[in-house]
Scaffold this motif. Sequence first.
Motif, PDB file in Angstrom:
ATOM      1  N   LEU A  42       0.815  -1.212   0.000  1.00 49.57           N
ATOM      2  CA  LEU A  42       0.000   0.000   0.000  1.00 49.57           C
ATOM      3  C   LEU A  42       0.850   1.264   0.000  1.00 49.57           C
ATOM      4  N   SER A  43       2.109   1.126   0.373  1.00 44.97           N
ATOM      5  CA  SER A  43       3.002   2.281   0.424  1.00 44.97           C
ATOM      6  C   SER A  43       3.948   2.254  -0.783  1.00 44.97           C
ATOM      7  N   PRO A  44       4.624   3.351  -1.046  1.00 43.22           N
ATOM      8  CA  PRO A  44       5.630   3.362  -2.120  1.00 43.22           C
ATOM      9  C   PRO A  44       6.979   2.832  -1.653  1.00 43.22           C
ATOM     10  N   PRO A 110      14.260   0.610  12.140  1.00 43.38           N
ATOM     11  CA  PRO A 110      13.157   1.450  12.614  1.00 43.38           C
ATOM     12  C   PRO A 110      12.688   2.501  11.606  1.00 43.38           C
ATOM     13  N   PRO A 111      13.594   3.235  10.932  1.00 40.78           N
ATOM     14  CA  PRO A 111      13.097   4.197   9.937  1.00 40.78           C
ATOM     15  C   PRO A 111      12.349   3.531   8.780  1.00 40.78           C
ATOM     16  N   GLU A 112      12.793   2.332   8.395  1.00 42.27           N
ATOM     17  CA  GLU A 112      12.120   1.628   7.298  1.00 42.27           C
ATOM     18  C   GLU A 112      10.709   1.219   7.702  1.00 42.27           C
ATOM     19  N   TYR A 113      10.570   0.733   8.942  1.00 45.54           N
ATOM     20  CA  TYR A 113       9.228   0.369   9.402  1.00 45.54           C
ATOM     21  C   TYR A 113       8.351   1.606   9.553  1.00 45.54           C
ATOM     22  N   SER A 114       8.919   2.692  10.053  1.00 47.47           N
ATOM     23  CA  SER A 114       8.139   3.922  10.242  1.00 47.47           C
ATOM     24  C   SER A 114       7.571   4.428   8.924  1.00 47.47           C
ATOM     25  N   ALA A 115       8.262   4.144   7.827  1.00 50.35           N
ATOM     26  CA  ALA A 115       7.800   4.610   6.519  1.00 50.35           C
ATOM     27  C   ALA A 115       6.539   3.875   6.063  1.00 50.35           C
ATOM     28  N   ILE A 116       6.361   2.632   6.511  1.00 52.42           N
ATOM     29  CA  ILE A 116       5.180   1.873   6.071  1.00 52.42           C
ATOM     30  C   ILE A 116       4.089   1.809   7.137  1.00 52.42           C
ATOM     31  N   ARG A 117       4.426   2.119   8.366  1.00 54.44           N
ATOM     32  CA  ARG A 117       3.458   1.951   9.460  1.00 54.44           C
ATOM     33  C   ARG A 117       2.139   2.681   9.238  1.00 54.44           C
ATOM     34  N   PRO A 118       2.122   3.929   8.742  1.00 54.82           N
ATOM     35  CA  PRO A 118       0.828   4.599   8.549  1.00 54.82           C
ATOM     36  C   PRO A 118      -0.107   3.854   7.601  1.00 54.82           C
ATOM     37  N   GLU A 245      10.802  -5.289  19.519  1.00 49.55           N
ATOM     38  CA  GLU A 245      11.537  -4.264  20.268  1.00 49.55           C
ATOM     39  C   GLU A 245      12.633  -3.644  19.409  1.00 49.55           C
ATOM     40  N   ARG A 246      13.286  -4.464  18.607  1.00 47.69           N
ATOM     41  CA  ARG A 246      14.364  -3.975  17.735  1.00 47.69           C
ATOM     42  C   ARG A 246      13.828  -3.024  16.663  1.00 47.69           C
ATOM     43  N   VAL A 247      12.635  -3.327  16.148  1.00 45.93           N
ATOM     44  CA  VAL A 247      12.111  -2.561  15.016  1.00 45.93           C
ATOM     45  C   VAL A 247      11.303  -1.336  15.449  1.00 45.93           C
ATOM     46  N   ILE A 248      10.469  -1.476  16.502  1.00 43.19           N
ATOM     47  CA  ILE A 248       9.612  -0.336  16.873  1.00 43.19           C
ATOM     48  C   ILE A 248       9.860   0.172  18.286  1.00 43.19           C
ATOM     49  N   GLY A 249      10.763  -0.471  19.027  1.00 43.10           N
ATOM     50  CA  GLY A 249      10.988  -0.035  20.394  1.00 43.10           C
ATOM     51  C   GLY A 249       9.764  -0.289  21.252  1.00 43.10           C
TER      52      GLY A 249
END
Length: 282
Positions: A42-44, A110-118, A245-249
């Motif tokens: 769903l994300s780019p 973490p930044p990579e996951y944050s990009a798709i989380r929304p 924990e490693r990916v999103i804290g």
Amino acid sequence: MNTPQKPEDIVVDEKAQLDFSQSMSYSDYLHLDEVLGAQHPLSPDHNEMLFIIQHQTSELWMKLMLHELQAAIQCVAQDELGSAFKMLARVSRIMEQLVHAWDVLATMTPPEYSAIRPYLANSSGFQSAQYRCIEFALGNKNAAMLKPHQHRPDLLAKVRAAYEAPSLYDQALRLLSRRGITVPKDHTERDWTGPYQANDAVTDAWLVVYRDPKTYWDLYQLGEELTDLEDAFRLWRFRHVTTVERVIGFKRGTGGTGGVSYLRKMLDVVLFPEIWSLRTSL
């Protein structure tokens, strides 16, 4: 000096079938068009494909796990322990496979996951119907866990069936009773939807088996299969916690739970308590 065969000549010499216009191919048998066409990011972001495939492959392994676990429960209920042992060993190996699968997802930063989380909205592995059926089959019953599936009557029916059925451990205790070992009646005839309650008398029942393995060899082996199974399940859960924990804290999970805090509480759940407690008394 022999002239090396051309690659195409090797295939011909081996008489490999190359024409599938009139017969079933590998792709046809496995329905690979449907399987490989089921990934819809769903994300780019490039990394979302990893996230999707990690969870889809886990669901496929869980499908096999349920297939084996449900059959094993029936075998224990029918005193067919040889078949049950094979199935339970396979379930433990599937769990080991899933432990290693977390290693792949752990490459997501973490930044990579944050990009798709929304783009995930409130979707979460917490809502996995198959995982819930596995937990129920292993005895971790919780009525609240039926609610995430109320919008899907087909899924709710499957999860409810697992919730209302005797668990693997319930059937193991009933088997001990059928073999003449004293097990409290409120552990062999009870409301299967209630959470399992540990009982010293059940520990005593297993101690009869473990103190005389020659007489009760198949029941002794069943106890060790249960030990292997819970051991593997604990590792699977632990690897899940550490990866999250490693990916999103310590952010809240997309499904609304506390994320790591919730998963750590799940680590404290013991599926077959007397199988572990008896060891202190041996």
